[in-house]
Design an enzyme around this catalytic site. Structure first.
Site, short mmCIF file in Angstrom:
data_model
loop_
_atom_site.label_atom_id
_atom_site.label_comp_id
_atom_site.label_asym_id
_atom_site.label_seq_id
_atom_site.Cartn_x
_atom_site.Cartn_y
_atom_site.Cartn_z
N ARG A 4 0.85 -1.19 0.00
CA ARG A 4 0.00 0.00 0.00
C ARG A 4 0.88 1.24 0.00
O ARG A 4 1.74 1.40 0.87
CB ARG A 4 -0.89 -0.02 1.24
N GLU A 38 -4.99 1.02 -10.42
CA GLU A 38 -4.79 1.22 -8.97
C GLU A 38 -5.95 0.64 -8.18
O GLU A 38 -6.35 1.18 -7.16
CB GLU A 38 -4.57 2.70 -8.63
#
Lengths: 337, 337
Positions: free
Chosen positions: B70, B283
């Site tokens: 992340r 994404e």
């Protein structure tokens, strides 16, 4: 009538820069002389705009430029609040002289005496002077007086509220515009300007600033930075955050100029941003001065792009060229029907 | 084959976040316990991706995600170089487990143990481990480890060179990606990410980095920030600075992904950026998770936009979906013809 809402006095006589250099040298070392009062003649001023802004206005068929001191010259990070005030007054007085000499071609917007760490309330005096005494229409407001380190509070913070209160009272908008970067990470006109435009839009999206100031108006220059290109991202983020749709949340208060230097960019801008929120601008004479080899025209001749967008009606173009500027800069009366 | 070059493990089991919280608590106050070794089962990992990334890959018809920790979780500004190394190793090992369990669906890109003020050379060990031992394809490189104060040198500075030398030697690219903002001026995914993308592009435009590293490759995510929208500005600035045309100056080394969440944005991207420089990405699962009420589809379902661009040929789409990713991530062999 065609109003260019974004022009800076980038061609001012060099005496103005010398004044600034002396001012900062004196501040650094008091044995250096304080700057002498500016001594610039009307002829110098005439020459400084006739060969550039006035000539280009004629060539491109634009009429009136909303004119402010050179944005990168504001350099609020240099010196202190007193220096910033002296410098803002000098620059604003120069704008006033240009506007007085060429009232059909220029009308003023002021530089504010911001300084990092100093509450923006300190700008109220100079803003009021420029609007009430010099007939200016608004101000350029720097969201990062630190010059690229972003050390002051974001624009939704109460830190800024006293200035906003005065803007609302005077009925003047602000163009959100950073100045020179003193951070080597940020190229001033290529990185910092565009990044700042984008950053501030997101500050506004996440805040309730316009609930507190329903009539406050901001122009985000350079086409809104990255915002139109990422309009889907911003619509989606607002929705994920359970915020109102962007139109309702921001578009009664936030406007974008057309300083986007190619046709595909202007096409995108006019496709995703409502025509009521777009103000014509070129930032001439500004960051890009050359001719685009792909078109044979100046990159910053943005009127050509707007004229070339096939889906804009004449009524749309009147809004972009004039109507929206009058709606945002409500003190503008020149040439009004 | 459709390769998504930009996916983060945003759905990792919460034990990973707890590890991080303990790590930072212990650093702040050594009487707090140091974090225990991570104890996450294969079932937990399976569950964490099956409901999200794997399901969405199937639904959207994409095949392989180039997968990294992340981005906002990297938080290089927190802790110090030792903390960053421990945290990067933990996150990269999690990515490795996902990729090992689902080798057809994920392939790794690593987080680096950056820390503000610490030379990037300190990242060489972890980069090498990830590439040589874990089979990763590249790294995410944070241009501002300070988290929004931009206190380290720009990316063209020699400060970064030892890391670039290793990247070139290993033949791995970097995606330029900031992490969480700890500066209240920058909303992480809405302001900071996009502003940073734009900022770095301009750093590259003004430098000769790729003369020194002709085979170094960077992917600028989120469609390149504001860059395609201001392509005329950047072409014009390069020309004014007497730099070579952007194509020659940057486009052998710089690539843009397609994380732009509306059709007009993708249309602009594919209009101004050569198709050879565009890599498919979504994404997913990322910054925008909702459904666009204007289309009925997820904002981040970027494949739909690319499929809808009328002027792209099948050959163009094959480049965007697969060919360019293989050109940039040269260690990628999975599914190669």
């Amino acid at each position: 009538m065609i109003i260019d809402c974004h022009g800076h006095y980038t061609t001012a006589p060099r005496e103005l820069d010398l004044f600034r250099a002396q001012q900062l040298a004196h501040l650094k070392n008091h044995s250096e002389p304080a700057p002498a009062a500016l001594n610039i003649s009307d002829d110098q001023i005439r020459e400084s705009v006739e060969k550039f802004q006035l000539k280009i206005q004629r060539e491109r068929g634009t009429d009136l430029t909303i004119f402010s001191p050179r944005a990168s010259g504001m350099a609020h990070h240099a010196g202190n609040a007193a220096t910033s005030l002296e410098w803002a007054r000098a620059c604003n007085d120069m704008i006033h002289r240009v506007c007085t000499m060429f009232p059909k071609n220029f009308i003023g917007v002021c530089q504010l005496p911001q300084s990092p760490g100093v509450p923006p309330a300190n700008c109220i005096g100079e803003l009021t002077r420029c609007v009430e005494e010099l007939g200016f229409l608004g101000c350029n407001l720097n969201p990062d007086p630190s010059g690229g380190y972003w050390t002051d509070p974001p624009m939704f913070d109460q830190w800024w509220y006293p200035l906003y209160e005065k803007m609302v009272e005077l009925e003047v908008p602000a163009m959100i515009h950073v100045s020179a970067s003193c951070n080597p990470n940020f190229h001033t006109t290529g990185g910092y300007y565009i990044a700042a435009d984008t950053t501030v839009f997101m500050q506004l999206l996440t805040s309730d600033l316009f609930k507190d100031f329903p009539t406050l108006k901001f122009v985000i220059p350079h086409g809104g930075g990255a915002v139109p290109f990422h309009w889907g991202r911003y619509r989606g983020m607002a929705q994920d955050m359970k915020r109102p749709p962007l139109k309702e949340l921001l578009l009664n208060n936030v406007y974008f100029d057309t300083c986007v230097y190619h046709l595909p960019g202007i096409e995108l801008l006019t496709k995703v941003i409502p025509v009521d929120n777009i103000l014509f601008a070129s930032e001439m004479v500004g960051a890009v001065r050359g001719i685009d080899p792909e078109t044979g025209n100046h990159f910053d001749d943005t009127k050509r792009y707007i004229d070339a967008v096939s889906w804009l009606s004449d009524a749309d173009r009147r809004k972009i060229y004039e109507g929206n500027a009058r709606k945002v800069y409500t003190r503008l009366k020149v040439g009004a029907a």
